[in-house]
Enzyme design. Structure first.
Site, PDB file in Angstrom:
ATOM      1  CB  SER A  63      -0.411  -0.079   1.229  1.00  0.00           C
ATOM      2  OG  SER A  63      -1.715  -0.944   1.531  1.00  0.00           O
ATOM      3  CG  HIS A 106      -1.827  -0.450  -4.950  1.00  0.00           C
ATOM      4  ND1 HIS A 106      -2.237   0.264  -3.563  1.00  0.00           N
ATOM      5  CD2 HIS A 106      -2.598  -1.426  -3.265  1.00  0.00           C
ATOM      6  CE1 HIS A 106      -2.785   1.127  -2.589  1.00  0.00           C
ATOM      7  NE2 HIS A 106      -3.281  -0.532  -2.330  1.00  0.00           N
ATOM      8  CD  GLU A 161      -1.665   4.563  -6.499  1.00  0.00           C
ATOM      9  OE1 GLU A 161      -2.421   2.934  -5.971  1.00  0.00           O
ATOM     10  OE2 GLU A 161      -1.772   4.566  -6.858  1.00  0.00           O
ATOM     11  CG  ASN A 199      -3.511   3.919   0.766  1.00  0.00           C
ATOM     12  OD1 ASN A 199      -4.716   4.121   1.330  1.00  0.00           O
ATOM     13  ND2 ASN A 199      -2.719   2.725  -0.346  1.00  0.00           N
TER      14      ASN A 199
END
Ligand code: NAD
Length: 297
Positions: free
Chosen positions: A119, A140, A152, A190
């Site tokens: 992450s 991801h 991602e 994130n």
């Protein structure tokens, strides 16, 4: 052509990643240090495939073929020996991931691509632990993997364009939509999500509004499927804290400093759904959203 995929880590994300590859006709080796975790992952995949059959989204033949195409292993060296692609989805810990990539690099075929589902850990740093940094990339997936559309894709400093192209095409074969981004702290998902969650926690901490009010504003006002505090509980407050620390350390900008309330909740072991309490309390079998007594007015 990628056909054999080894997934390292059989937790929340690993079982979903193995499920999606197996459902789309790939041969999957699922690897974990814990045999119990592997058994649990196979049971979860079985249950989730059965649900897809009930809903009519896959056939019984796909279900049977998918289950038959997954093998399990507790050894990384054995599990990656025939891989065209390794997807690492082990615990979010830098030292652990560097060690796993060292082992996978030593045992996987020279042509294999090594991907990480991290992450927030730098893909460039992970790649530097291998002798094939041009073949290391971020892949991801989002939780729950069989449901969420996005992959991602993160280019490390040395990732080759061929490897990026191949992982993009592969994501499309999995029925997903890939988005390619560069390797900076938090990538895109994130970097944008965590400051929003942190701001929601600050709003609660400063008494601007209560848990339900904050989540309702974002759900009804911004059409988010769940509010930021509920989402934080779903992700895990420890995970949110560790990603905020990566952003804070990586950019050196105080705007990413984690809210003291988040730090306290993690220290108290109130990590969200996985511990039964975060901003809400969770009872097995109930889908009701109940605010934690700590935050009731
Ligand atoms: P998890 O704790 O559910 O599972 C991690 C698994 O890794 C465990 O089964 C553990 O036994 C295994 N493991 C630990 N050391 C290992 C080793 N040396 N070799 C093989 N297996 C090992 O964690 P998770 O939530 O599935 O997260 C996995 C990765 O995915 C992390 O990098 C995380 O940041 C990332 N991620 C998580 C989410 C999420 O919502 N949970 C979303 C996107 C990405």
């Amino acid at each position: 052509m990628i056909q054999n995929v080894s997934v390292i880590g059989a937790g929340t994300m690993g079982n979903g990643i193995a499920h999606v590859f197996a459902q789309h006709g790939f041969k999957v080796q699922l690897i974990d240090v814990s045999q119990a975790q592997l058994d649990k992952a196979i049971a979860t995949i079985g249950k989730n495939l059965a649900r897809q059959v009930q809903k009519g989204s896959i056939t019984e033949t796909i279900q049977a073929n998918a289950l038959a195409s997954i093998s399990t292993n507790t050894s990384i060296a054995e599990g990656v020996a025939g891989a065209d692609l390794v997807v690492e989805a082990a615990t979010e810990n830098t030292a652990l991931k560097l060690e796993i990539f060292k082992q996978a690099d030593a045992a996987a075929p020279a042509a294999a691509i090594l991907a990480s589902n991290t992450s927030s850990i730098s893909i460039t740093k992970i790649a530097a632990a291998t002798k094939r940094p041009e073949k290391v990339i971020g892949m991801h997936f989002m939780n729950p993997v069989p449901v969420m559309q996005l992959v991602e894709i993160i280019n490390g400093y040395a990732t080759s364009a061929d490897v990026t192209d191949s992982i993009q095409a592969l994501s499309v074969r999995l029925g997903k939509t890939p988005c390619v981004v560069n390797d900076y702290p938090g990538f895109i998902a994130n970097r944008i999500l965590m400051p929003m969650i942190n701001e929601a926690i600050y709003s609660l901490y400063e008494g601007v509004a209560g848990v339900l009010e904050i989540d309702t504003v974002m759900k009804l006002g911004m059409a988010h499927p769940m509010g930021p505090l509920q989402l934080a509980d779903f992700i895990g407050l420890d995970v949110c804290l560790s990603i905020l620390l990566v952003l804070h350390n990586g950019f050196g900008n105080p705007k990413y400093a984690p809210c003291p309330l988040l730090v306290n909740m993690v220290a108290a072991g109130k990590l969200g759904i996985k511990t039964g309490e975060g901003f809400y309390v969770y009872t097995a079998g109930s889908k009701d959203l109940v605010v934690s007594p700590r935050f009731r007015k």
